[in-house]
Write a protein that holds these residues in place. Structure first.
Motif, short mmCIF file in Angstrom:
data_model
loop_
_atom_site.label_atom_id
_atom_site.label_comp_id
_atom_site.label_asym_id
_atom_site.label_seq_id
_atom_site.Cartn_x
_atom_site.Cartn_y
_atom_site.Cartn_z
N GLN A 23 1.19 -9.65 -15.56
CA GLN A 23 0.42 -9.70 -16.80
C GLN A 23 1.32 -10.33 -17.87
OE1 GLN A 23 -1.37 -5.92 -17.85
NE2 GLN A 23 -1.22 -6.38 -20.02
N ASP A 24 0.92 -11.49 -18.34
CA ASP A 24 1.72 -12.21 -19.35
C ASP A 24 3.17 -12.41 -18.90
OD1 ASP A 24 -0.50 -12.36 -21.08
OD2 ASP A 24 -0.02 -10.39 -21.93
N GLY A 25 3.36 -12.75 -17.63
CA GLY A 25 4.69 -13.03 -17.11
C GLY A 25 5.52 -11.82 -16.75
N ARG A 26 4.96 -10.62 -16.87
CA ARG A 26 5.68 -9.38 -16.53
C ARG A 26 4.83 -8.55 -15.59
NH1 ARG A 26 5.93 -6.68 -21.78
NH2 ARG A 26 6.88 -5.01 -20.63
N ARG A 27 5.51 -7.76 -14.77
CA ARG A 27 4.79 -6.87 -13.87
C ARG A 27 4.49 -5.58 -14.62
NH1 ARG A 27 3.92 -9.15 -9.31
NH2 ARG A 27 3.06 -7.29 -8.38
N ILE A 28 3.21 -5.16 -14.59
CA ILE A 28 2.73 -3.97 -15.31
C ILE A 28 1.86 -3.16 -14.36
CG2 ILE A 28 1.29 -3.18 -17.25
CD1 ILE A 28 3.75 -4.58 -18.29
N ILE A 29 2.02 -1.83 -14.43
CA ILE A 29 1.12 -0.93 -13.70
C ILE A 29 0.10 -0.42 -14.72
CG2 ILE A 29 0.86 1.27 -12.52
CD1 ILE A 29 3.53 0.99 -11.34
N SER A 30 -1.17 -0.60 -14.41
CA SER A 30 -2.22 -0.08 -15.29
C SER A 30 -2.24 1.45 -15.19
CB SER A 30 -3.58 -0.64 -14.87
OG SER A 30 -3.98 -0.07 -13.63
N PRO A 31 -2.79 2.12 -16.19
CA PRO A 31 -2.90 3.59 -16.12
C PRO A 31 -3.66 4.06 -14.88
CG PRO A 31 -3.31 2.86 -18.36
CD PRO A 31 -3.23 1.62 -17.50
N GLU A 32 -4.69 3.33 -14.51
CA GLU A 32 -5.48 3.71 -13.33
C GLU A 32 -4.65 3.57 -12.05
OE1 GLU A 32 -7.82 2.57 -16.72
OE2 GLU A 32 -6.51 1.28 -15.53
N ASP A 33 -3.92 2.45 -11.94
CA ASP A 33 -3.07 2.25 -10.76
C ASP A 33 -1.91 3.23 -10.72
OD1 ASP A 33 -4.67 0.24 -9.72
OD2 ASP A 33 -3.51 -1.38 -10.65
N LEU A 34 -1.39 3.57 -11.90
CA LEU A 34 -0.31 4.57 -11.96
C LEU A 34 -0.83 5.92 -11.49
CD1 LEU A 34 2.59 5.31 -12.71
CD2 LEU A 34 1.73 5.86 -14.99
N GLU A 35 -2.02 6.26 -11.90
CA GLU A 35 -2.61 7.53 -11.45
C GLU A 35 -2.79 7.53 -9.93
OE1 GLU A 35 -6.47 10.37 -12.35
OE2 GLU A 35 -6.08 8.66 -13.66
N ASP A 36 -3.28 6.42 -9.38
CA ASP A 36 -3.41 6.30 -7.92
C ASP A 36 -2.05 6.44 -7.24
OD1 ASP A 36 -6.14 5.90 -8.16
OD2 ASP A 36 -6.03 3.72 -7.87
N LEU A 37 -1.04 5.76 -7.79
CA LEU A 37 0.31 5.81 -7.22
C LEU A 37 0.82 7.24 -7.20
CD1 LEU A 37 3.29 3.53 -8.19
CD2 LEU A 37 3.53 5.98 -8.16
N LEU A 38 0.72 7.92 -8.33
CA LEU A 38 1.25 9.28 -8.42
C LEU A 38 0.50 10.25 -7.51
CD1 LEU A 38 1.93 9.45 -12.25
CD2 LEU A 38 3.61 9.16 -10.42
N HIS A 39 -0.81 10.12 -7.45
CA HIS A 39 -1.58 11.00 -6.55
C HIS A 39 -1.27 10.71 -5.09
CE1 HIS A 39 -4.06 13.33 -9.28
NE2 HIS A 39 -4.25 12.24 -10.01
N SER A 40 -1.02 9.46 -4.76
CA SER A 40 -0.72 9.09 -3.37
C SER A 40 0.70 9.47 -2.95
CB SER A 40 -0.89 7.59 -3.16
OG SER A 40 -2.23 7.21 -3.35
N HIS A 41 1.66 9.25 -3.86
CA HIS A 41 3.06 9.39 -3.49
C HIS A 41 3.71 10.68 -3.98
CE1 HIS A 41 3.39 5.36 -1.78
NE2 HIS A 41 2.52 5.02 -2.72
N LEU A 42 3.07 11.39 -4.91
CA LEU A 42 3.58 12.68 -5.40
C LEU A 42 2.42 13.67 -5.50
CD1 LEU A 42 5.87 11.29 -8.25
CD2 LEU A 42 6.64 12.25 -6.07
N PRO A 43 1.75 13.93 -4.38
CA PRO A 43 0.52 14.74 -4.43
C PRO A 43 0.72 16.19 -4.86
CG PRO A 43 1.19 14.37 -2.17
CD PRO A 43 2.08 13.54 -3.02
N THR A 44 1.92 16.73 -4.76
CA THR A 44 2.13 18.13 -5.12
C THR A 44 2.60 18.32 -6.55
OG1 THR A 44 4.40 18.11 -4.29
CG2 THR A 44 2.66 18.77 -2.73
N LEU A 45 2.75 17.24 -7.29
CA LEU A 45 3.24 17.32 -8.67
C LEU A 45 2.18 17.93 -9.57
CD1 LEU A 45 5.77 16.47 -10.27
CD2 LEU A 45 4.56 14.38 -10.83
#
Length: 108
Positions: A23-45
């Protein structure tokens, strides 16, 4: 041969790149993708179950005008989670050892 710490660093970096977008020359995680990442990779948090706390945390990490996290903000989030998990771990060890945290020096 890669050590566990080498693998942990590689995992953090590759996970960020797997969920982020250019995004504009930088890598960005959207809030939705971050939520998916955290639920997938840190499900007990437990933080993930409190949407208000999660939103407050994201707002603190985001730069003005951004709607996602760059790698630096993502890494800051991961470091914060590591600190919190370490505190929980130390509390657990202290309870098991009668209030004394065993270090490598103490157990040698």
């Amino acid at each position: 041969m890669a050590t566990n710490l080498d693998k942990a660093l590689e995992t953090i970096i590759s996970t960020f790149h797997g969920y982020s977008r250019l995004q504009d020359g930088r890598r960005i995680i959207s809030p939705e993708d971050l939520e998916d990442l955290l639920h997938s990779h840190l499900p007990t948090l437990s933080l993930l179950r409190d949407r208000e706390k999660m939103n407050q945390l994201l707002q603190r990490l985001q730069k003005d005008g951004e709607t996602g996290l760059d790698f630096q903000a993502f890494y800051t989030l991961i470091v914060g989670l590591i600190f919190a998990c370490n505190e929980c771990y130390e509390d657990h060890v202290n309870k098991q050892n009668g209030g004394i945290t065993a270090s490598k020096d103490q157990t040698s």
